[in-house]
Write an enzyme that holds these catalytic residues in place. Structure first.
Site, PDB file in Angstrom:
ATOM      1  N   SER A 119      -2.728   0.441  14.729  1.00 45.90           N
ATOM      2  CA  SER A 119      -3.358   1.701  15.115  1.00 45.90           C
ATOM      3  C   SER A 119      -3.762   1.630  16.586  1.00 45.90           C
ATOM      4  O   SER A 119      -4.060   0.552  17.110  1.00 45.90           O
ATOM      5  CB  SER A 119      -4.600   1.926  14.253  1.00 45.90           C
ATOM      6  OG  SER A 119      -5.372   2.975  14.805  1.00 45.90           O
TER       7      SER A 119
ATOM      8  N   GLY B 228       0.827  -1.218   0.000  1.00 45.87           N
ATOM      9  CA  GLY B 228       0.000   0.000   0.000  1.00 45.87           C
ATOM     10  C   GLY B 228       0.851   1.254   0.000  1.00 45.87           C
ATOM     11  O   GLY B 228       0.585   2.194   0.742  1.00 45.87           O
TER      12      GLY B 228
ATOM     13  N   TYR C 282     -12.468  -2.563  11.492  1.00 44.02           N
ATOM     14  CA  TYR C 282     -11.134  -1.949  11.381  1.00 44.02           C
ATOM     15  C   TYR C 282     -10.349  -2.149  12.682  1.00 44.02           C
ATOM     16  O   TYR C 282      -9.183  -2.561  12.668  1.00 44.02           O
ATOM     17  CB  TYR C 282     -11.285  -0.458  11.059  1.00 44.02           C
ATOM     18  CG  TYR C 282      -9.963   0.287  10.980  1.00 44.02           C
ATOM     19  CD1 TYR C 282      -9.104   0.120   9.894  1.00 44.02           C
ATOM     20  CD2 TYR C 282      -9.570   1.171  11.987  1.00 44.02           C
ATOM     21  CE1 TYR C 282      -7.894   0.811   9.815  1.00 44.02           C
ATOM     22  CE2 TYR C 282      -8.371   1.862  11.911  1.00 44.02           C
ATOM     23  CZ  TYR C 282      -7.538   1.685  10.825  1.00 44.02           C
ATOM     24  OH  TYR C 282      -6.349   2.357  10.755  1.00 44.02           O
TER      25      TYR C 282
ATOM     26  N   GLY D  62      -0.448   8.081   0.987  1.00 39.82           N
ATOM     27  CA  GLY D  62      -0.395   8.281   2.427  1.00 39.82           C
ATOM     28  C   GLY D  62       0.926   7.930   3.081  1.00 39.82           C
ATOM     29  O   GLY D  62       2.016   8.246   2.578  1.00 39.82           O
ATOM     30  N   ILE D  63       0.806   7.238   4.207  1.00 36.47           N
ATOM     31  CA  ILE D  63       1.978   6.923   5.028  1.00 36.47           C
ATOM     32  C   ILE D  63       2.912   5.954   4.304  1.00 36.47           C
ATOM     33  O   ILE D  63       4.134   6.088   4.371  1.00 36.47           O
ATOM     34  CB  ILE D  63       1.496   6.322   6.374  1.00 36.47           C
ATOM     35  CG1 ILE D  63       0.692   7.383   7.142  1.00 36.47           C
ATOM     36  CG2 ILE D  63       2.660   5.847   7.218  1.00 36.47           C
ATOM     37  CD1 ILE D  63      -0.253   6.812   8.166  1.00 36.47           C
ATOM     38  N   GLY D  64       2.323   5.000   3.594  1.00 37.01           N
ATOM     39  CA  GLY D  64       3.132   4.032   2.859  1.00 37.01           C
ATOM     40  C   GLY D  64       3.982   4.723   1.805  1.00 37.01           C
ATOM     41  O   GLY D  64       5.155   4.386   1.617  1.00 37.01           O
TER      42      GLY D  64
HETATM   43  N1  LIG Z   1      -4.201   7.938   8.568  1.00 42.04           N
HETATM   44  C1  LIG Z   1      -4.267   7.737   9.875  1.00 42.04           C
HETATM   45  O1  LIG Z   1      -4.641   8.619  10.655  1.00 42.04           O
HETATM   46  C2  LIG Z   1      -3.892   6.413  10.456  1.00 42.04           C
HETATM   47  C3  LIG Z   1      -4.016   6.246  11.832  1.00 42.04           C
HETATM   48  C4  LIG Z   1      -3.672   5.037  12.401  1.00 42.04           C
HETATM   49  C5  LIG Z   1      -3.198   4.010  11.590  1.00 42.04           C
HETATM   50  N2  LIG Z   1      -3.098   4.200  10.249  1.00 42.04           N
HETATM   51  C6  LIG Z   1      -2.595   3.068   9.451  1.00 42.04           C
HETATM   52  O2  LIG Z   1      -1.617   3.529   8.547  1.00 42.04           O
HETATM   53  C7  LIG Z   1      -1.561   2.658   7.413  1.00 42.04           C
HETATM   54  C8  LIG Z   1      -1.531   3.475   6.140  1.00 42.04           C
HETATM   55  O3  LIG Z   1      -2.766   4.150   6.013  1.00 42.04           O
HETATM   56  P1  LIG Z   1      -2.895   5.596   5.361  1.00 42.04           P
HETATM   57  O4  LIG Z   1      -3.472   6.473   6.405  1.00 42.04           O
HETATM   58  O5  LIG Z   1      -1.644   5.985   4.688  1.00 42.04           O
HETATM   59  O6  LIG Z   1      -4.075   5.307   4.313  1.00 42.04           O
HETATM   60  P2  LIG Z   1      -4.110   5.322   2.706  1.00 42.04           P
HETATM   61  O7  LIG Z   1      -3.529   6.565   2.171  1.00 42.04           O
HETATM   62  O8  LIG Z   1      -5.519   5.004   2.366  1.00 42.04           O
HETATM   63  O9  LIG Z   1      -3.164   4.112   2.345  1.00 42.04           O
HETATM   64  C9  LIG Z   1      -3.618   2.791   2.387  1.00 42.04           C
HETATM   65  C10 LIG Z   1      -2.927   2.035   1.286  1.00 42.04           C
HETATM   66  O10 LIG Z   1      -3.388   0.676   1.312  1.00 42.04           O
HETATM   67  C11 LIG Z   1      -3.681   0.304  -0.002  1.00 42.04           C
HETATM   68  N3  LIG Z   1      -4.636  -0.791  -0.109  1.00 42.04           N
HETATM   69  C12 LIG Z   1      -5.948  -0.789   0.220  1.00 42.04           C
HETATM   70  N4  LIG Z   1      -6.488  -1.962  -0.093  1.00 42.04           N
HETATM   71  C13 LIG Z   1      -5.516  -2.725  -0.647  1.00 42.04           C
HETATM   72  C14 LIG Z   1      -5.470  -4.028  -1.178  1.00 42.04           C
HETATM   73  N5  LIG Z   1      -6.555  -4.784  -1.272  1.00 42.04           N
HETATM   74  N6  LIG Z   1      -4.294  -4.493  -1.635  1.00 42.04           N
HETATM   75  C15 LIG Z   1      -3.192  -3.738  -1.587  1.00 42.04           C
HETATM   76  N7  LIG Z   1      -3.176  -2.490  -1.114  1.00 42.04           N
HETATM   77  C16 LIG Z   1      -4.339  -1.985  -0.645  1.00 42.04           C
HETATM   78  C17 LIG Z   1      -4.250   1.555  -0.644  1.00 42.04           C
HETATM   79  O11 LIG Z   1      -4.233   1.437  -2.045  1.00 42.04           O
HETATM   80  P3  LIG Z   1      -5.293   2.263  -2.970  1.00 42.04           P
HETATM   81  O12 LIG Z   1      -4.710   3.621  -3.149  1.00 42.04           O
HETATM   82  O13 LIG Z   1      -5.354   1.452  -4.198  1.00 42.04           O
HETATM   83  O14 LIG Z   1      -6.595   2.290  -2.204  1.00 42.04           O
HETATM   84  C18 LIG Z   1      -3.289   2.590  -0.102  1.00 42.04           C
HETATM   85  O15 LIG Z   1      -2.127   2.634  -0.879  1.00 42.04           O
HETATM   86  C19 LIG Z   1      -2.760   1.732   7.554  1.00 42.04           C
HETATM   87  O16 LIG Z   1      -2.327   0.489   8.047  1.00 42.04           O
HETATM   88  C20 LIG Z   1      -3.634   2.423   8.569  1.00 42.04           C
HETATM   89  O17 LIG Z   1      -4.438   1.505   9.286  1.00 42.04           O
HETATM   90  C21 LIG Z   1      -3.442   5.373   9.662  1.00 42.04           C
END
Ligand SMILES: NC(=O)c1ccc[n+]([C@@H]2O[C@H](COP(=O)([O-])OP(=O)(O)OC[C@H]3O[C@@H](n4cnc5c(N)ncnc54)[C@H](OP(=O)(O)O)[C@@H]3O)[C@@H](O)[C@H]2O)c1
Length: 412
Positions: A257, A128, A290, A132-134
Site C-alpha cells: 500500500s 485472503g 498497518y 475484496g481485491i483478493g
Molecule cells: N482497500 C483498499 O483501499 C486498499 C488500499 C491499499 C492496499 N490494500 C491492500 O489490499 C489487500 C486486500 O485488501 P482488501 O481491501 O481487499 O481487504 P479485505 O476485503 O478485508 O480483504 C482482506 C482479506 O484478508 C483476509 N485475512 C485477514 N486476516 C487473515 C488471516 N489471519 N489469515 C488469512 N487471511 C486473512 C480476509 O479474510 P476474512 O474475510 O476472513 O477477514 C480477507 O479475505 C490488502 O493487502 C490491503 O492491505 C487495500
C-alpha cells in the site's frame, strides 16, 4: 519506383521515393533493405522516412526465387518467361511496426488485462481471496481458465466465494483451502496440504491483510497485523519456495500500500527493530502497525526477488488503489466513516485487482522483479522501501522469528 512499375502499378510522388543513388532490395525471407551505390553501404531503414519494411506476402503465382552464379538472388516469372533482380513482392510491403506493450492505468479493470488470454496451464494461489481485491483477483484468473486456490482463514466465507465464481462460470477451477496467517502452525499445515496435491504454483499472490486492528498477540506471541500481513506470508513463501522454483517461470505479487511511505522500521544501528514491528500494547498505534506491515511487504518482495529471480521466480509489490470499499476498514469506525465518504470517488474492486493481475501476467514483465507498481505503472516506493540493507535485515529477522517459533516443518 522501379519495383512498382515492374509490378504494373503506377508510381506516385510519395514520401517513399528514394533519393538518387539508392536502391530498394529484399532479403530471401522478405525483409526490405536499402543499398547506396555511391557510398557502397546498405541499411534497413528507408533513407528518407527512416521506416523499416517487409514484404506482405508470398511471390505471385508463377514466380520463383533463384540464385545466379555470383550468388545474387533473382526472380523468374515462369508464365511470362521473364527474369528480374527486383523482388515483385516489393510492390506489397508493409511497415515493420514494433508491437508495443498495451498501456494500462488506474481505470483499467483486471478482466481487461486478461482479455483474450488463456490461463488454463496456470496454477494460482491467492491469500485472503474470499473478499475484496483478493476475491476479484481470484475471479479474474478463474474466468480465464486458471486453476485457482483461495487460501482463506474462514472456510464458510471461502466456500461462498468459490460458489460465486462457479455460479458465474460452471467450468471455473476454483478451490478453497484453510490458511490462517496469524498462526505459523496453520501456515505449515496449509503448505503441507498444498504440497500433497503435487501441483505447481505459477502465480502466488500475497494479498491478505488486516488494517487498524486493536492490539492482539497471536498464538506465536507476535502482534497480529505484523504476523498476518508479513510474517505469515514470509513463512508461506519459505515453505513453498521449492514448488515455486520447480514451477519457473513463476511470479509472486505482494499486495502492499502507498501507506508504507509514512513510517520506517530501523533502529539507530540501521537494523530492523522487532520492537517497532511487534510492539507492546502501550506502544501500539493500529494505523502505524498497518503502515509498517505494508513497508515490510515491499522490502520482502525486493529481497525475495533478489534471492529467487536467478531461479526463475520473480517478485513485485503493488499498491492496488486508495480507500476502496472492501472489508478492510471494518475494524475501526473512523476508517469505515472515511471509506464511506470516499466511496464515490474510489476504484471499483475490478480496478483494484488490475495492478496485481498486470504484475502476474504482463509479458513485458517476464523475468523482471524487485519493482513496485501503482495503477499498472512502475513507480518508486519510499527510500526506506528501496533500502537493500533494510530488506536483508528484515529477512534475517523473519528467519529468526520462524526458527524460534515454528516447529520444524517437513518441507524445510
Ligand atoms: N482497500 C483498499 O483501499 C486498499 C488500499 C491499499 C492496499 N490494500 C491492500 O489490499 C489487500 C486486500 O485488501 P482488501 O481491501 O481487499 O481487504 P479485505 O476485503 O478485508 O480483504 C482482506 C482479506 O484478508 C483476509 N485475512 C485477514 N486476516 C487473515 C488471516 N489471519 N489469515 C488469512 N487471511 C486473512 C480476509 O479474510 P476474512 O474475510 O476472513 O477477514 C480477507 O479475505 C490488502 O493487502 C490491503 O492491505 C487495500
Amino acid at each position: 519506383m522501379a519495383a512498382l512499375k515492374y509490378a504494373g502499378m503506377d508510381d506516385t510522388d510519395s514520401e517513399d521515393e528514394l533519393p538518387p543513388g539508392w536502391e530498394e532490395r529484399t532479403t530471401k525471407d522478405g525483409w526490405v533493405y536499402y543499398a547506396n551505390h555511391e557510398e557502397m553501404k546498405t541499411q534497413w531503414e528507408h533513407p528518407k522516412t527512416g521506416k523499416k519494411k517487409r514484404c506482405a506476402g508470398d511471390l505471385p503465382y508463377g514466380w520463383e526465387q533463384e540464385t545466379d552464379e555470383k550468388g545474387q538472388i533473382y526472380y523468374m516469372d515462369h508464365i511470362n518467361k521473364r527474369r528480374t533482380y527486383f523482388d515483385p513482392r516489393q510492390a506489397f510491403t508493409v511497415e515493420d511496426v514494433q508491437v508495443k506493450p498495451k498501456r494500462y492505468d488506474g481505470n483499467t479493470a483486471a478482466l481487461e488485462i486478461l482479455q483474450g488470454r488463456d490461463l488454463s496451464d496456470k496454477v494460482v494461489l491467492i491469500t485472503g481471496a474470499n473478499s475484496g481485491i483478493g476475491f476479484e483477483t481470484a475471479r479474474s484468473f478463474a474466468l480465464h481458465g486458471a486453476h485457482v486456490f483461495l487460501a482463506c482463514r474462514n472456510q464458510t466465507r471461502a466456500s461462498k466465494a468459490v460458489r460465486l465464481i462457479t455460479d458465474e462460470w460452471h467450468k471455473a477451477r476454483v478451490e478453497a483451502m484453510t490458511l490462517d496467517l496469524a498462526s505459523l502452525r496453520s501456515v505449515q499445515e496449509f503448505a503441507e496440504a498444498f504440497r500433497a496435491k503435487k501441483l505447481p504454483v505459477h502465480i502466488l499472490v500475497c494479498n491478505a491483510a488486516v488494517c487498524t486492528q486493536p492490539w492482539r498477540l497471536t498464538e506465536d506471541g507476535l502482534e497480529s497485523s505484523f504476523q498476518i500481513c508479513h510474517l505469515g506470508h514470509f513463512y508461506l513463501v519459505q515453505l513453498l519456495q521449492d514448488v515455486l522454483r520447480r514451477s519457473a517461470p513463476a511470479r509472486v505479487v505482494v499486495v502492499s500500500s502507498e501507506s508504507h511511505r509514512f513510517t520506517d522500521l530501523v533502529d539507530s544501528c540501521g537494523k530492523v527493530d522487532l520492537a517497532l514491528l511487534s510492539p507492546p500494547q502501550k506502544e501500539y498505534w493500529s494505523m502505524l502497525a498497518y503502515n509498517r506491515a505494508k513497508l515490510c511487504n515491499i522490502l520482502f518482495s525486493n529481497e525475495l526477488n533478489r534471492r529467487l529471480s536467478p531461479h526463475g521466480v520473480t517478485s513485485n509489490a503493488v499498491h492496488p488503489g486508495n480507500m476502496m470499499y472492501t472489508s478492510i476498514h471494518q475494524s475501526w469506525w473512523l476508517m469505515t466513516l472515511l471509506f464511506t465518504l470516499a466511496r464515490p470517488f474510489t476504484k471499483s474492486m475490478q480496478q483494484g485487482a488490475a495492478t496485481t493481475v498486470y504484475c502476474a501476467v504482463a509479458p513485458e514483465l517476464e523475468g523482471l522483479g524487485g519493482m513496485y507498481f501503482n495503477n499498472c505503472f512502475r513507480c518508486l516506493p519510499s527510500l526506506e522501501a528501496q533500502n537493500e540493507a533494510t530488506a536483508l535485515s528484515l529477512w534475517e529477522l523473519s528467519e529468526r522469528l520462524i526458527r524460534e517459533r515454528a516447529t520444524a516443518p517437513k518441507a524445510l
